[in-house]
Write a protein that holds these residues in place. Structure first.
Motif, PDB file in Angstrom:
ATOM      1  N   GLY A  63       0.800  -1.223   0.000  1.00 35.48           N
ATOM      2  CA  GLY A  63       0.000   0.000   0.000  1.00 35.48           C
ATOM      3  C   GLY A  63       0.832   1.272   0.000  1.00 35.48           C
ATOM      4  N   GLU A  64       2.119   1.158  -0.293  1.00 41.37           N
ATOM      5  CA  GLU A  64       2.968   2.350  -0.319  1.00 41.37           C
ATOM      6  C   GLU A  64       2.853   3.096  -1.642  1.00 41.37           C
ATOM      7  OE1 GLU A  64       6.813   2.246   1.477  1.00 41.37           O
ATOM      8  OE2 GLU A  64       6.331   0.375   2.510  1.00 41.37           O
ATOM      9  N   ILE A  65       2.506   2.376  -2.702  1.00 41.83           N
ATOM     10  CA  ILE A  65       2.212   2.979  -4.007  1.00 41.83           C
ATOM     11  C   ILE A  65       0.954   2.292  -4.531  1.00 41.83           C
ATOM     12  CG2 ILE A  65       4.612   3.560  -4.547  1.00 41.83           C
ATOM     13  CD1 ILE A  65       4.712   1.089  -6.369  1.00 41.83           C
ATOM     14  N   ARG A  66       0.388   2.830  -5.575  1.00 43.33           N
ATOM     15  CA  ARG A  66      -0.825   2.250  -6.158  1.00 43.33           C
ATOM     16  C   ARG A  66      -0.523   1.775  -7.579  1.00 43.33           C
ATOM     17  NH1 ARG A  66      -6.227   2.977  -4.870  1.00 43.33           N
ATOM     18  NH2 ARG A  66      -7.653   2.508  -6.573  1.00 43.33           N
ATOM     19  N   ARG A  67      -0.858   0.526  -7.849  1.00 42.69           N
ATOM     20  CA  ARG A  67      -0.720  -0.004  -9.203  1.00 42.69           C
ATOM     21  C   ARG A  67      -2.038   0.204  -9.935  1.00 42.69           C
ATOM     22  NH1 ARG A  67      -0.938  -5.988  -9.789  1.00 42.69           N
ATOM     23  NH2 ARG A  67      -2.105  -5.993 -11.709  1.00 42.69           N
ATOM     24  N   LEU A  68      -1.962   0.827 -11.099  1.00 38.30           N
ATOM     25  CA  LEU A  68      -3.140   1.052 -11.929  1.00 38.30           C
ATOM     26  C   LEU A  68      -3.080   0.110 -13.119  1.00 38.30           C
ATOM     27  CD1 LEU A  68      -3.181   4.930 -12.162  1.00 38.30           C
ATOM     28  CD2 LEU A  68      -4.854   3.518 -11.003  1.00 38.30           C
ATOM     29  N   GLU A  69      -4.070  -0.732 -13.242  1.00 36.52           N
ATOM     30  CA  GLU A  69      -4.158  -1.597 -14.412  1.00 36.52           C
ATOM     31  C   GLU A  69      -4.953  -0.842 -15.463  1.00 36.52           C
ATOM     32  OE1 GLU A  69      -5.105  -5.804 -13.494  1.00 36.52           O
ATOM     33  OE2 GLU A  69      -4.999  -5.130 -11.404  1.00 36.52           O
ATOM     34  N   ILE A  70      -4.291  -0.485 -16.542  1.00 40.45           N
ATOM     35  CA  ILE A  70      -4.912   0.295 -17.608  1.00 40.45           C
ATOM     36  C   ILE A  70      -5.191  -0.644 -18.775  1.00 40.45           C
ATOM     37  CG2 ILE A  70      -4.690   2.307 -19.119  1.00 40.45           C
ATOM     38  CD1 ILE A  70      -4.392   3.242 -16.297  1.00 40.45           C
ATOM     39  N   PRO A  71      -6.460  -0.901 -19.091  1.00 39.23           N
ATOM     40  CA  PRO A  71      -6.760  -1.791 -20.223  1.00 39.23           C
ATOM     41  C   PRO A  71      -6.091  -1.311 -21.512  1.00 39.23           C
ATOM     42  CG  PRO A  71      -8.743  -1.312 -18.960  1.00 39.23           C
ATOM     43  CD  PRO A  71      -7.660  -0.404 -18.437  1.00 39.23           C
ATOM     44  N   GLY A  72      -5.431  -2.234 -22.205  1.00 39.49           N
ATOM     45  CA  GLY A  72      -4.790  -1.916 -23.475  1.00 39.49           C
ATOM     46  C   GLY A  72      -3.496  -1.135 -23.330  1.00 39.49           C
ATOM     47  N   SER A  73      -2.955  -1.078 -22.124  1.00 38.92           N
ATOM     48  CA  SER A  73      -1.755  -0.290 -21.873  1.00 38.92           C
ATOM     49  C   SER A  73      -0.971  -0.932 -20.726  1.00 38.92           C
ATOM     50  CB  SER A  73      -2.182   1.136 -21.496  1.00 38.92           C
ATOM     51  OG  SER A  73      -1.083   1.984 -21.350  1.00 38.92           O
ATOM     52  N   ALA A  74       0.254  -0.512 -20.562  1.00 41.46           N
ATOM     53  CA  ALA A  74       1.074  -1.028 -19.457  1.00 41.46           C
ATOM     54  C   ALA A  74       0.520  -0.550 -18.121  1.00 41.46           C
ATOM     55  CB  ALA A  74       2.510  -0.538 -19.617  1.00 41.46           C
ATOM     56  N   ASP A  75       0.711  -1.357 -17.077  1.00 39.63           N
ATOM     57  CA  ASP A  75       0.345  -0.927 -15.729  1.00 39.63           C
ATOM     58  C   ASP A  75       1.117   0.341 -15.397  1.00 39.63           C
ATOM     59  OD1 ASP A  75      -1.203  -3.191 -15.528  1.00 39.63           O
ATOM     60  OD2 ASP A  75       0.056  -4.169 -14.014  1.00 39.63           O
ATOM     61  N   ARG A  76       0.505   1.197 -14.601  1.00 45.43           N
ATOM     62  CA  ARG A  76       1.133   2.440 -14.159  1.00 45.43           C
ATOM     63  C   ARG A  76       1.253   2.385 -12.640  1.00 45.43           C
ATOM     64  NH1 ARG A  76       1.303   6.284 -18.441  1.00 45.43           N
ATOM     65  NH2 ARG A  76       0.498   5.172 -20.236  1.00 45.43           N
ATOM     66  N   TYR A  77       2.189   3.148 -12.106  1.00 40.77           N
ATOM     67  CA  TYR A  77       2.428   3.178 -10.670  1.00 40.77           C
ATOM     68  C   TYR A  77       2.300   4.614 -10.186  1.00 40.77           C
ATOM     69  CZ  TYR A  77       3.652  -1.595 -11.392  1.00 40.77           C
ATOM     70  OH  TYR A  77       3.571  -2.913 -11.731  1.00 40.77           O
ATOM     71  N   ASP A  78       1.477   4.789  -9.166  1.00 38.40           N
ATOM     72  CA  ASP A  78       1.100   6.104  -8.665  1.00 38.40           C
ATOM     73  C   ASP A  78       1.678   6.294  -7.271  1.00 38.40           C
ATOM     74  OD1 ASP A  78      -0.205   8.478  -8.057  1.00 38.40           O
ATOM     75  OD2 ASP A  78      -2.189   7.761  -8.623  1.00 38.40           O
ATOM     76  N   HIS A  79       2.251   7.461  -7.018  1.00 42.99           N
ATOM     77  CA  HIS A  79       2.786   7.757  -5.689  1.00 42.99           C
ATOM     78  C   HIS A  79       1.675   8.018  -4.677  1.00 42.99           C
ATOM     79  CE1 HIS A  79       2.082  11.724  -7.387  1.00 42.99           C
ATOM     80  NE2 HIS A  79       2.135  12.210  -6.168  1.00 42.99           N
ATOM     81  N   ILE A  80       0.471   8.293  -5.153  1.00 42.57           N
ATOM     82  CA  ILE A  80      -0.672   8.502  -4.253  1.00 42.57           C
ATOM     83  C   ILE A  80      -1.387   7.162  -4.110  1.00 42.57           C
ATOM     84  CG2 ILE A  80      -2.849   9.715  -3.895  1.00 42.57           C
ATOM     85  CD1 ILE A  80      -1.707  11.955  -5.715  1.00 42.57           C
ATOM     86  N   SER A  81      -1.356   6.585  -2.920  1.00 42.60           N
ATOM     87  CA  SER A  81      -1.897   5.233  -2.750  1.00 42.60           C
ATOM     88  C   SER A  81      -3.369   5.212  -2.333  1.00 42.60           C
ATOM     89  CB  SER A  81      -1.056   4.447  -1.742  1.00 42.60           C
ATOM     90  OG  SER A  81      -1.043   5.106  -0.498  1.00 42.60           O
ATOM     91  N   ARG A  82      -3.917   6.341  -1.910  1.00 45.83           N
ATOM     92  CA  ARG A  82      -5.343   6.352  -1.515  1.00 45.83           C
ATOM     93  C   ARG A  82      -6.218   6.221  -2.762  1.00 45.83           C
ATOM     94  NH1 ARG A  82      -6.870  11.091  -3.400  1.00 45.83           N
ATOM     95  NH2 ARG A  82      -5.500  12.873  -3.225  1.00 45.83           N
TER      96      ARG A  82
END
Length: 133
Positions: free
Chosen positions: A55-74
């Motif tokens: 829970g220190e970063i947030r993984r975003l699964e983006i359909p049709g694209s690479a996963d992204r990593y967000d510094h905002i975990s909420r």
């Protein structure tokens, strides 16, 4: 079992926080190897996984694209530009409990959700406006 904090994990977290741009694993890797050329891509991927599980970063699964990593975990919403494919935060209240409105769960136990809007970012819009003149 507590996960031990490694130097590599600290480097990955530092890079995600520095980039502030919903970076892909490859972009994070490129940032880290500037100063630490011996670190492997596998190490980056493994630590991104651990950091998102903690829970220190947030993984975003983006359909049709690479996963992204967000510094905002909420929990918060995002928008993806359909031209440049960059991802941005959306300034709105996150709707908690949205899954409670699902009529047929098909047997799923829901653990969360990401809301990703689609649009054209200001930079791409400006470029398009200039090319049409």
């Amino acid at each position: 079992m507590a996960k031990r904090n490694t130097i590599q994990r600290s480097l990955v977290l530092e890079a995600v926080n520095k980039l502030h741009c919903h970076a892909t694993a490859d972009e994070i890797y490129e940032e880290i190897i500037k100063e630490h050329p011996t670190i492997s891509k596998a190490t980056i991927y493994r630590n991104l996984k651990v950091l998102s599980e903690l829970g220190e970063i947030r993984r975003l699964e983006i359909p049709g694209s690479a996963d992204r990593y967000d510094h905002i975990s909420r929990n918060h919403c995002h928008v993806k530009c359909k031209v440049c494919e960059r991802v941005f935060d959306v300034d709105m209240d996150f709707v908690d409990g949205l899954e409670s409105g699902i009529r047929d769960t098909h047997g799923f136990d829901f653990t969360g959700y990401d809301i990703i809007f689609h649009g054209v970012c200001p930079e791409c819009k400006k470029k398009k406006d200039h090319t049409e003149e």
